[in-house]
Design a protein around this motif. Sequence first.
Motif, PDB file in Angstrom:
ATOM      1  N   ASP A   1       0.841  -1.206   0.000  1.00 57.56           N
ATOM      2  CA  ASP A   1       0.000   0.000   0.000  1.00 57.56           C
ATOM      3  C   ASP A   1       0.870   1.248   0.000  1.00 57.56           C
ATOM      4  O   ASP A   1       1.585   1.510   0.959  1.00 57.56           O
ATOM      5  CB  ASP A   1      -0.897  -0.016   1.249  1.00 57.56           C
ATOM      6  CG  ASP A   1      -1.884   1.137   1.231  1.00 57.56           C
ATOM      7  OD1 ASP A   1      -2.065   1.753   0.167  1.00 57.56           O
ATOM      8  OD2 ASP A   1      -2.470   1.413   2.292  1.00 57.56           O
ATOM      9  N   PHE A   2       0.813   2.007  -1.089  1.00 53.46           N
ATOM     10  CA  PHE A   2       1.549   3.266  -1.147  1.00 53.46           C
ATOM     11  C   PHE A   2       0.612   4.460  -0.940  1.00 53.46           C
ATOM     12  O   PHE A   2       0.967   5.597  -1.206  1.00 53.46           O
ATOM     13  CB  PHE A   2       2.272   3.389  -2.498  1.00 53.46           C
ATOM     14  CG  PHE A   2       3.720   2.980  -2.421  1.00 53.46           C
ATOM     15  CD1 PHE A   2       4.107   1.867  -1.703  1.00 53.46           C
ATOM     16  CD2 PHE A   2       4.708   3.723  -3.070  1.00 53.46           C
ATOM     17  CE1 PHE A   2       5.439   1.489  -1.622  1.00 53.46           C
ATOM     18  CE2 PHE A   2       6.039   3.352  -2.996  1.00 53.46           C
ATOM     19  CZ  PHE A   2       6.409   2.232  -2.268  1.00 53.46           C
ATOM     20  N   GLY A   3      -0.615   4.182  -0.508  1.00 55.41           N
ATOM     21  CA  GLY A   3      -1.528   5.271  -0.174  1.00 55.41           C
ATOM     22  C   GLY A   3      -2.169   5.964  -1.362  1.00 55.41           C
ATOM     23  O   GLY A   3      -2.758   7.028  -1.218  1.00 55.41           O
ATOM     24  N   ILE A   4      -2.084   5.350  -2.554  1.00 49.13           N
ATOM     25  CA  ILE A   4      -2.744   5.925  -3.729  1.00 49.13           C
ATOM     26  C   ILE A   4      -4.261   5.865  -3.516  1.00 49.13           C
ATOM     27  O   ILE A   4      -4.786   4.833  -3.110  1.00 49.13           O
ATOM     28  CB  ILE A   4      -2.379   5.121  -5.008  1.00 49.13           C
ATOM     29  CG1 ILE A   4      -0.871   5.065  -5.220  1.00 49.13           C
ATOM     30  CG2 ILE A   4      -3.124   5.655  -6.232  1.00 49.13           C
ATOM     31  CD1 ILE A   4      -0.236   6.319  -5.701  1.00 49.13           C
ATOM     32  N   LYS A   5      -4.958   6.962  -3.804  1.00 50.09           N
ATOM     33  CA  LYS A   5      -6.414   6.969  -3.582  1.00 50.09           C
ATOM     34  C   LYS A   5      -7.197   7.260  -4.853  1.00 50.09           C
ATOM     35  O   LYS A   5      -8.393   7.502  -4.806  1.00 50.09           O
ATOM     36  CB  LYS A   5      -6.766   8.006  -2.501  1.00 50.09           C
ATOM     37  CG  LYS A   5      -6.214   7.632  -1.136  1.00 50.09           C
ATOM     38  CD  LYS A   5      -7.025   8.253  -0.013  1.00 50.09           C
ATOM     39  CE  LYS A   5      -6.559   7.666   1.319  1.00 50.09           C
ATOM     40  NZ  LYS A   5      -7.399   8.076   2.436  1.00 50.09           N
ATOM     41  N   ASP A   6      -6.527   7.233  -6.011  1.00 49.72           N
ATOM     42  CA  ASP A   6      -7.168   7.592  -7.272  1.00 49.72           C
ATOM     43  C   ASP A   6      -7.547   6.322  -8.037  1.00 49.72           C
ATOM     44  O   ASP A   6      -6.686   5.626  -8.567  1.00 49.72           O
ATOM     45  CB  ASP A   6      -6.191   8.450  -8.100  1.00 49.72           C
ATOM     46  CG  ASP A   6      -6.796   8.880  -9.429  1.00 49.72           C
ATOM     47  OD1 ASP A   6      -7.928   8.468  -9.741  1.00 49.72           O
ATOM     48  OD2 ASP A   6      -6.122   9.640 -10.140  1.00 49.72           O
ATOM     49  N   SER A   7      -8.851   6.030  -8.077  1.00 51.66           N
ATOM     50  CA  SER A   7      -9.285   4.788  -8.727  1.00 51.66           C
ATOM     51  C   SER A   7      -9.164   4.883 -10.246  1.00 51.66           C
ATOM     52  O   SER A   7      -9.419   3.914 -10.954  1.00 51.66           O
ATOM     53  CB  SER A   7     -10.726   4.448  -8.334  1.00 51.66           C
ATOM     54  OG  SER A   7     -11.643   5.251  -9.049  1.00 51.66           O
ATOM     55  N   MET A   8      -8.812   6.042 -10.767  1.00 49.21           N
ATOM     56  CA  MET A   8      -8.589   6.187 -12.202  1.00 49.21           C
ATOM     57  C   MET A   8      -7.090   6.141 -12.533  1.00 49.21           C
ATOM     58  O   MET A   8      -6.679   6.512 -13.618  1.00 49.21           O
ATOM     59  CB  MET A   8      -9.174   7.514 -12.704  1.00 49.21           C
ATOM     60  CG  MET A   8     -10.690   7.579 -12.635  1.00 49.21           C
ATOM     61  SD  MET A   8     -11.494   6.531 -13.879  1.00 49.21           S
ATOM     62  CE  MET A   8     -13.192   7.133 -13.705  1.00 49.21           C
ATOM     63  N   ASN A   9      -6.267   5.751 -11.563  1.00 48.11           N
ATOM     64  CA  ASN A   9      -4.828   5.647 -11.822  1.00 48.11           C
ATOM     65  C   ASN A   9      -4.304   4.357 -11.207  1.00 48.11           C
ATOM     66  O   ASN A   9      -3.491   4.359 -10.282  1.00 48.11           O
ATOM     67  CB  ASN A   9      -4.096   6.869 -11.258  1.00 48.11           C
ATOM     68  CG  ASN A   9      -2.652   6.924 -11.738  1.00 48.11           C
ATOM     69  OD1 ASN A   9      -2.151   5.981 -12.361  1.00 48.11           O
ATOM     70  ND2 ASN A   9      -1.973   8.012 -11.448  1.00 48.11           N
ATOM     71  N   MET A  10      -4.793   3.243 -11.740  1.00 51.52           N
ATOM     72  CA  MET A  10      -4.450   1.931 -11.198  1.00 51.52           C
ATOM     73  C   MET A  10      -2.972   1.608 -11.394  1.00 51.52           C
ATOM     74  O   MET A  10      -2.374   0.889 -10.601  1.00 51.52           O
ATOM     75  CB  MET A  10      -5.298   0.855 -11.878  1.00 51.52           C
ATOM     76  CG  MET A  10      -6.793   1.016 -11.667  1.00 51.52           C
ATOM     77  SD  MET A  10      -7.303   0.531 -10.013  1.00 51.52           S
ATOM     78  CE  MET A  10      -7.302   2.111  -9.211  1.00 51.52           C
ATOM     79  N   GLY A  11      -2.378   2.132 -12.459  1.00 48.62           N
ATOM     80  CA  GLY A  11      -0.962   1.852 -12.723  1.00 48.62           C
ATOM     81  C   GLY A  11      -0.088   2.295 -11.567  1.00 48.62           C
ATOM     82  O   GLY A  11       0.788   1.557 -11.106  1.00 48.62           O
ATOM     83  N   ALA A  12      -0.370   3.484 -11.064  1.00 50.45           N
ATOM     84  CA  ALA A  12       0.412   4.010  -9.937  1.00 50.45           C
ATOM     85  C   ALA A  12       0.163   3.192  -8.675  1.00 50.45           C
ATOM     86  O   ALA A  12       1.059   3.012  -7.849  1.00 50.45           O
ATOM     87  CB  ALA A  12       0.048   5.474  -9.698  1.00 50.45           C
ATOM     88  N   ALA A  13      -1.054   2.683  -8.515  1.00 52.71           N
ATOM     89  CA  ALA A  13      -1.381   1.892  -7.324  1.00 52.71           C
ATOM     90  C   ALA A  13      -0.684   0.536  -7.350  1.00 52.71           C
ATOM     91  O   ALA A  13      -0.293   0.004  -6.310  1.00 52.71           O
ATOM     92  CB  ALA A  13      -2.892   1.690  -7.222  1.00 52.71           C
ATOM     93  N   MET A  14      -0.515  -0.025  -8.562  1.00 56.15           N
ATOM     94  CA  MET A  14       0.014  -1.384  -8.662  1.00 56.15           C
ATOM     95  C   MET A  14       1.530  -1.443  -8.825  1.00 56.15           C
ATOM     96  O   MET A  14       2.147  -2.477  -8.546  1.00 56.15           O
ATOM     97  CB  MET A  14      -0.648  -2.110  -9.829  1.00 56.15           C
ATOM     98  CG  MET A  14      -2.144  -2.309  -9.636  1.00 56.15           C
ATOM     99  SD  MET A  14      -2.907  -3.284 -10.940  1.00 56.15           S
ATOM    100  CE  MET A  14      -2.836  -2.131 -12.311  1.00 56.15           C
ATOM    101  N   ALA A  15       2.157  -0.356  -9.303  1.00 57.60           N
ATOM    102  CA  ALA A  15       3.597  -0.386  -9.587  1.00 57.60           C
ATOM    103  C   ALA A  15       4.436  -0.770  -8.361  1.00 57.60           C
ATOM    104  O   ALA A  15       5.366  -1.581  -8.483  1.00 57.60           O
ATOM    105  CB  ALA A  15       4.045   0.963 -10.167  1.00 57.60           C
ATOM    106  N   PRO A  16       4.135  -0.240  -7.159  1.00 59.86           N
ATOM    107  CA  PRO A  16       4.951  -0.636  -6.000  1.00 59.86           C
ATOM    108  C   PRO A  16       4.850  -2.138  -5.696  1.00 59.86           C
ATOM    109  O   PRO A  16       5.833  -2.753  -5.272  1.00 59.86           O
ATOM    110  CB  PRO A  16       4.351   0.191  -4.852  1.00 59.86           C
ATOM    111  CG  PRO A  16       3.703   1.370  -5.520  1.00 59.86           C
ATOM    112  CD  PRO A  16       3.179   0.842  -6.828  1.00 59.86           C
TER     113      PRO A  16
END
Lengths: 335, 335
Positions: free
Chosen positions: A192-207
């Motif tokens: 969990d990197f604390g991404i909260k934007d459901s329209m930016n899944m790439g940033a949420a999954m990269a870590p």
Amino acid sequence: MSQKGTQSIQFEEAPYIISSASVVGKKEGEGPLGGLFDMVGKDDLFGEDTWEEAESTLQKEAATLAVGKAGIAKEEIRYIFGGDLLGQSIATTFGLMELNIPLFGLYGACSTAGESLSLAAMTVAAGFGDQVLAVTSSHFASAEKQFRFPLEYANQRPLSATWTVTGSGAFVLGKKRSKARITGVTTGKVVDFGIKDSMNMGAAMAPAACATIYQNLIDFDRSPDDYDKIITGDLGYVGQEILIKLLREKGFDISKQHMDCGIEIYDSKTQDTHSGGSGCGCSAVTLSASFLPQLEKGTLHRILFVPTGALLSTVSFHEGQSVPGIAHGVVIEHA
Amino acid sequence: MSQKGTQSIQFEEAPYIISSASVVGKKEGEGPLGGLFDMVGKDDLFGEDTWEEAESTLQKEAATLAVGKAGIAKEEIRYIFGGDLLGQSIATTFGLMELNIPLFGLYGACSTAGESLSLAAMTVAAGFGDQVLAVTSSHFASAEKQFRFPLEYANQRPLSATWTVTGSGAFVLGKKRSKARITGVTTGKVVDFGIKDSMNMGAAMAPAACATIYQNLIDFDRSPDDYDKIITGDLGYVGQEILIKLLREKGFDISKQHMDCGIEIYDSKTQDTHSGGSGCGCSAVTLSASFLPQLEKGTLHRILFVPTGALLSTVSFHEGQSVPGIAHGVVIEHA
């Protein structure tokens, strides 16, 4: 000893990928890989009345095709490891019911293709099944309805958004010799990197992809050059950039080897898919149609396949939770 | 050879249940098993702001307690097999994230407790992990919101309805000797009898329980008398009657051995729970708190534990689909 490092398994008798099949929708058929898929739908309903039933049909068709290609009867499949993105995995339930095969239902968001291949490989390697099937799917319209807005709403999509692939990939794993085998797996943790934007899944999954790839390299004592390709599931253009940067910070440069199924499956310039494709189906059909044949031919010798998942629901999102990621690594080699 | 019959595995080196833990809500604490649970919440929010976070906390507490009772550090757990009932399994994601352990996410509705124990046992038996954790949960309020109506709506419930258990059960499986072990598993198929009533889950799941129990008896060449108890997950009073009738038609009388966790966990006369308890948490906490201690003491020698799941979502239900069932059998013996 088959346990390797802290998160990986190296199979002493590596299970083979005996056959596979890919079934996709119209848009995927019009993309750069269009000619490689086993079946392309004329429209995305596949003869059904609802998007969810259409997704179930994708799974049924892919599973049936893969079993047929393996030259076996469906009764010879000991287990199915299957999943999809929908709440309570209904595409899987209704898609695979008629096959009448013992089912382990999985949920790992878009990483489920990696999770299903990992557990299927572990099951075959352990002797618990001679032939085991791994099936996953996603559908653009059922996923939009589930996670974002019904298509009729015609909402605008930011450039960081990905396009859920309409498709299902199925793989028969077994002990029977073929041209490709799964030699190891690295199972991911929730990151969990604390991404909260459901329209930016790439940033949420990269870590999560970074953590799994890093651990795979450490556990197997390999460098990125030991892989012909390191292939993530659906980071898209936005996530790819973040992944390469994060791994550089940890001492590994994968810029030469990295590919992403979400980038490969569409032509983002002409197909209006923004950051790329996504969904459980994205990595599954791209592996089946594009990378697996290259491994079988020997034009690829060893790949690290890393489907990536964003762990959210509309409930968690609306309650203000972050979007953690998970990624499951599968080492596939020419045999 | 560990494969047994057409759907079962008999473990050559049967993995042990090293420890377990149960955490439940207030109502479960007031029920007949109240004194047996490891932790009972004062209210059902467990200090959180939302029902979903409360369910995540249940999982975290149960997992942490089970690992503590095993006398190991969490880093010694190789994998978690976890799941819950919520769309996209968010209780599991947010509940187990902090443990930082490789996660296989599962979905089998209320059968997930059996699915997670099966895969954890297979993983340990195959040597892929020395200690593996199986965790499942459900929460009355998060489930009502997900599947039926928000609590604020105060809807009436028919007598066939079950009451979702607020609870999480966690089990550490491993090679280290204990007083109970999983000697075999029988993995279920999706079984559809065309039930369309989402308020009568017992009837939807009974045919699946029947199929799995029947296959277990055939695969292991056993009669019902070879088990001290045959324990389903959450059929309730309505489903129990159907199950016993269906198995009689197939030549087996389990009326002496049959128990149901959903019947055991509440006092239906005083607790207004109608047909009984349900949910992934129901069978998990009842096994942990009630049956496992009896197996450890030797007052039970061998049980067949069969968590049962109803495979539906609000989408499949509203689209007029039936509610198929699935049931996963786990043979647990005194050691």
